[in-house]
Scaffold this motif. Structure first.
Motif, mmCIF file in Angstrom:
data_model
loop_
_atom_site.group_PDB
_atom_site.id
_atom_site.type_symbol
_atom_site.label_atom_id
_atom_site.label_comp_id
_atom_site.label_asym_id
_atom_site.label_seq_id
_atom_site.Cartn_x
_atom_site.Cartn_y
_atom_site.Cartn_z
ATOM 1 N N THR A 1 0.161 -0.215 -2.649
ATOM 2 C CA THR A 1 0.739 0.469 -3.803
ATOM 3 C C THR A 1 2.222 0.144 -3.920
ATOM 4 N N ARG A 2 2.775 0.363 -5.091
ATOM 5 C CA ARG A 2 4.225 0.443 -5.210
ATOM 6 C C ARG A 2 4.651 1.829 -4.742
ATOM 7 N N LEU A 3 5.878 1.941 -4.262
ATOM 8 C CA LEU A 3 6.436 3.243 -3.872
ATOM 9 C C LEU A 3 7.736 3.426 -4.642
ATOM 10 N N ARG A 4 7.743 4.388 -5.549
ATOM 11 C CA ARG A 4 8.867 4.577 -6.464
ATOM 12 C C ARG A 4 9.519 5.934 -6.218
ATOM 13 N N PRO A 5 10.799 5.976 -5.828
ATOM 14 C CA PRO A 5 11.471 7.265 -5.655
ATOM 15 C C PRO A 5 11.287 8.139 -6.894
ATOM 16 N N ALA A 6 10.821 9.372 -6.679
ATOM 17 C CA ALA A 6 10.474 10.234 -7.810
ATOM 18 C C ALA A 6 11.681 10.588 -8.671
ATOM 19 N N SER A 7 12.874 10.513 -8.110
ATOM 20 C CA SER A 7 14.065 10.884 -8.894
ATOM 21 C C SER A 7 14.481 9.795 -9.875
ATOM 22 N N THR A 8 14.035 8.557 -9.647
ATOM 23 C CA THR A 8 14.473 7.452 -10.520
ATOM 24 C C THR A 8 13.318 6.670 -11.134
ATOM 25 N N GLY A 9 12.158 6.635 -10.489
ATOM 26 C CA GLY A 9 11.023 5.867 -10.992
ATOM 27 C C GLY A 9 11.137 4.375 -10.752
ATOM 28 N N ARG A 10 12.203 3.925 -10.072
ATOM 29 C CA ARG A 10 12.345 2.515 -9.740
ATOM 30 C C ARG A 10 11.544 2.196 -8.479
ATOM 31 N N CYS A 11 11.544 0.960 -8.033
ATOM 32 C CA CYS A 11 10.670 0.550 -6.942
ATOM 33 C C CYS A 11 11.439 0.315 -5.648
ATOM 34 N N MET A 12 10.853 0.742 -4.538
ATOM 35 C CA MET A 12 11.407 0.407 -3.230
ATOM 36 C C MET A 12 11.000 -1.027 -2.891
ATOM 37 N N GLU A 13 11.953 -1.816 -2.392
ATOM 38 C CA GLU A 13 11.688 -3.223 -2.111
ATOM 39 C C GLU A 13 12.474 -3.688 -0.900
ATOM 40 N N ILE A 14 12.102 -4.865 -0.403
ATOM 41 C CA ILE A 14 12.936 -5.620 0.528
ATOM 42 C C ILE A 14 13.677 -6.643 -0.316
ATOM 43 N N PRO A 15 15.015 -6.617 -0.319
ATOM 44 C CA PRO A 15 15.784 -7.464 -1.239
ATOM 45 C C PRO A 15 15.370 -8.928 -1.162
ATOM 46 N N ALA A 16 15.040 -9.486 -2.310
ATOM 47 C CA ALA A 16 14.700 -10.907 -2.459
ATOM 48 C C ALA A 16 13.536 -11.326 -1.568
ATOM 49 N N GLY A 17 12.781 -10.385 -1.062
ATOM 50 C CA GLY A 17 11.663 -10.724 -0.197
ATOM 51 C C GLY A 17 12.094 -11.402 1.091
ATOM 52 N N GLY B 1 -5.156 6.288 13.764
ATOM 53 C CA GLY B 1 -6.149 7.247 13.330
ATOM 54 C C GLY B 1 -5.698 8.692 13.405
ATOM 55 N N ASP B 2 -4.372 8.920 13.551
ATOM 56 C CA ASP B 2 -3.866 10.287 13.687
ATOM 57 C C ASP B 2 -3.136 10.764 12.443
ATOM 58 N N GLY B 3 -3.285 10.029 11.331
ATOM 59 C CA GLY B 3 -2.626 10.432 10.103
ATOM 60 C C GLY B 3 -1.291 9.762 9.872
ATOM 61 N N ARG B 4 -0.682 9.209 10.918
ATOM 62 C CA ARG B 4 0.590 8.506 10.740
ATOM 63 C C ARG B 4 0.317 7.109 10.179
ATOM 64 N N VAL B 5 1.264 6.624 9.384
ATOM 65 C CA VAL B 5 1.065 5.341 8.710
ATOM 66 C C VAL B 5 2.204 4.385 9.017
ATOM 67 N N GLN B 6 1.898 3.098 8.885
ATOM 68 C CA GLN B 6 2.924 2.061 8.845
ATOM 69 C C GLN B 6 3.053 1.597 7.407
ATOM 70 N N LEU B 7 4.282 1.283 7.008
ATOM 71 C CA LEU B 7 4.555 0.765 5.670
ATOM 72 C C LEU B 7 4.908 -0.710 5.794
ATOM 73 N N ARG B 8 3.951 -1.567 5.462
ATOM 74 C CA ARG B 8 4.157 -3.010 5.619
ATOM 75 C C ARG B 8 4.405 -3.630 4.253
ATOM 76 N N ASN B 9 5.494 -4.363 4.138
ATOM 77 C CA ASN B 9 5.816 -5.015 2.879
ATOM 78 C C ASN B 9 4.861 -6.171 2.644
ATOM 79 N N THR B 10 4.251 -6.199 1.471
ATOM 80 C CA THR B 10 3.263 -7.239 1.174
ATOM 81 C C THR B 10 3.900 -8.621 1.151
ATOM 82 N N GLY B 11 5.120 -8.711 0.661
ATOM 83 C CA GLY B 11 5.762 -10.015 0.543
ATOM 84 C C GLY B 11 6.272 -10.558 1.862
ATOM 85 N N THR B 12 6.791 -9.710 2.728
ATOM 86 C CA THR B 12 7.400 -10.195 3.980
ATOM 87 C C THR B 12 6.484 -10.035 5.181
ATOM 88 N N GLY B 13 5.479 -9.158 5.082
ATOM 89 C CA GLY B 13 4.591 -8.934 6.224
ATOM 90 C C GLY B 13 5.240 -8.146 7.342
#
Length: 579
Positions: free
Chosen positions: A426-442, A470-482
């Motif tokens: 998914t995209r992850l967009r800060p709710a206060s701005t609606g813009r996208c969280m990214e890794i700069p320039a990939g 499996g305990d509910g905690r997640v990792q957030l992996r950037n699709t572009g950088t891996g």
């Protein structure tokens, strides 16, 4: 000689009030910070300081109402936001921040009990709230009306609220929570000796206010009101023989007998009776949590009530606490421990229900479970060591050194192996701005800090969500950088969030996920439960003002939308697990 509401110079911050090094003014009192908020001069820094001083207490109390730590954060933040709004509109507390804020927590929980959020409350509180009012025709009342009637039924609480705010504050901090005089003096802007004097006068004022509340109670006869002053004299001079006409009145009046019993308790066991009477719900669990925080502070010298640590008051991000002495019977913290035991022994205290003081119910003390007892704070673990770089057997770089693993792979014992498939994307967009969280320039560089930017549909703005344990905690992996987002493992605000080679054993890469069903908004919480992923410049972003674009971890200030992320679709098909 002082009048009933007159105080000495030391009590008012005059000569003898605390000063800093070299005679400079000490830290601002709560009243000074409140004035700054109302003047809107330096209001943002004043708000942050008030938050640091009182949020951990609100959170500890919120935990007695709800089922999990994340909902407690929501409840505490909503209560703090409401309190700030009241202050900014010219209402709310001036000096007695702590009791006012905890009262708002209770009112908010009562509202939730009559809304769709009822399922997030602990079964104990939900049952207590509804059963307590079930016989009162509560179905025709709003949650606010029901809570107000409950509070009006407590003469101790009514008497307490009639006191000057300064007296309310000193009774709360010195008697209910048993904080050291230096700490209480800092909050009130008085010297430690001024705290002792102020406390003595406030105790006497509370006795008088209780008698006034008793005399003004509905249905009180003129005779009851006439005997009110004699009840006070009987309590203050217990060795004296009670006048015969007062004894006759008490034989005939159950209401005055009860008032005499409660007034005697106030006089002899104020530290045990007051918290139960003022909180109405959850007093033993709340005081246990606060006591544990104080003892932890004395053991480490730098632990806040929420369990955070820091090298100085200026760098601490939770409520600063003067380290108390060991919890002995002679110390304020030992007195608080005794109060907890006494409060638990009376099973939560007697609540006088509206409609007549002869209707007495016992409020159940919260059960010793995760739904009602706040956990004992612990010192955060130090950050896990950074993953070791690939060995020489990894793919060589053009310069002859070892290269980072290719996107979509990670290094295991020097070999690049495929990363697990994403369980959600998914995209992850800060709710206060609606813009996208990214890794700069990939960028594939380890240590690149995440930021927000205009959404462009690129892979560097897509995030793979993994649940490695499996305990509910997640990792957030950037699709572009891996690579995966990692925090700094600290509880200091403004800590940057950067990408690192994905490693499920690195706790800095594991985020608690809280995404209430139907909200369309997720929050990612650093291991330890107090630091939230979001925009570093959260306040300006939430106000629509120019702000920096950096992503960092901060405390969950005021329930700001800068700490929530909008996501696409149904996260994990709606089957995620809150951690």
């Amino acid at each position: 000689m002082y009048g009933p509401h007159m105080t000495s110079a030391a009590e008012n911050g005059g000569p003898g009030a605390p000063t800093g090094p070299g005679g400079a003014p000490a830290e601002p009192s709560d009243a000074e910070l409140t004035a700054a908020v109302r003047r809107q001069t330096g209001g943002e820094s004043a708000l942050a300081e008030l938050y640091r001083r009182h949020h951990s207490a609100a959170l500890a109390y919120a935990r007695t109402f709800v089922r999990d730590a994340h909902t407690a954060e929501d409840l505490a933040s909503e209560a703090f936001t409401r309190t700030i709004q009241a202050v900014q509109s010219g209402r709310g507390p001036k000096e007695a921040w702590r009791p006012y804020l905890l009262g708002v927590v209770r009112h908010t929980a009562g509202e939730w009990a009559s809304s769709a959020r009822r399922t997030e409350l602990s079964a104990d509180f939900d049952r207590w709230f509804h059963e307590l009012h079930g016989a009162q025709g509560a179905d025709t009342q709003s949650a606010e009306e029901r809570m107000i009637r409950l509070e009006d039924g407590s003469m101790v609480l009514r008497g307490f609220r009639s006191l000057p705010e300064r007296w309310q504050a000193v009774l709360w901090h010195s008697v209910v929570e048993g904080e050291p005089a230096a700490r209480t003096g800092m909050l009130l802007g008085v010297s430690p000796s001024g705290v002792a004097s102020l406390t003595a006068r406030a105790r006497e004022g509370l006795r008088e206010a209780f008698l006034s509340a008793h005399a003004e109670s509905a249905g009180r006869s003129r005779e009851c009101r006439r005997y009110g002053t004699l009840l006070g004299s009987a309590v203050r001079r217990p060795g004296r023989r009670m006048p015969r006409h007062l004894r006759r009145h008490l034989d005939d009046c159950a209401g005055c007998r009860r008032a005499l019993t409660e007034l005697t308790d106030l006089n002899q066991r104020l530290g045990a009776v007051l918290p139960v009477a003022l909180l109405l719900w959850g007093a033993p669990a709340y005081l246990t949590a606060r006591l544990a925080a104080g003892v932890a502070a004395s053991g480490t010298g730098a632990v806040s009530p929420s369990g955070s640590s820091g090298s100085s008051a200026s760098s601490a991000t939770h409520e600063p606490v003067t380290a108390p002495p060991p919890a002995t019977a002679a110390s304020p913290w030992g007195a608080t421990a005794a109060a907890v035991a006494a409060a638990a022994a009376v099973a939560g205290g007697l609540l006088l229900l509206p409609g007549g003081e002869e209707s007495v119910r016992t409020a159940p003390a919260p059960a010793a479970s995760t739904s009602s007892v706040a956990p004992v704070p612990t010192v955060p673990k130090p950050p896990s060591p950074a993953p070791e770089p690939p060995s020489a057997s990894a793919t060589p770089s053009p310069s002859g050194g070892s290269a980072s693993p290719a996107p979509g792979t990670r290094a295991v014992r020097g070999a690049a192996v495929p990363d697990p498939a994403a369980e959600d994307r998914t995209r992850l967009r800060p709710a206060s701005t609606g813009r996208c969280m990214e890794i700069p320039a990939g960028s594939a560089a380890a240590g690149a800090q995440a930021r927000e930017a205009a959404c462009d549909g690129g892979a560097h703005q897509q995030w793979n969500l993994l649940r490695p344990g499996g305990d509910g905690r997640v990792q957030l992996r950037n699709t572009g950088t891996g690579m995966c987002l990692a925090n700094q493992g600290t509880q200091i605000d403004d800590a940057p969030v950067t990408q690192a080679v994905c490693d499920p054993s690195d706790t800095r890469q594991l985020w608690g996920l809280h995404a209430p069903e139907g909200a369309g908004e997720a929050r990612f919480i650093q291991d330890g439960g107090t630091m939230y992923l979001g925009l570093d410049d959260w306040a300006n972003a939430a106000d629509g003002k120019p702000h920096t674009d950096k992503i960092a971890t901060n405390h969950h200030y005021y329930g700001s939308p800068s700490f929530g992320f909008l996501y696409d679709g149904a996260l994990f098909d709606g089957e995620f697990t809150d951690s």
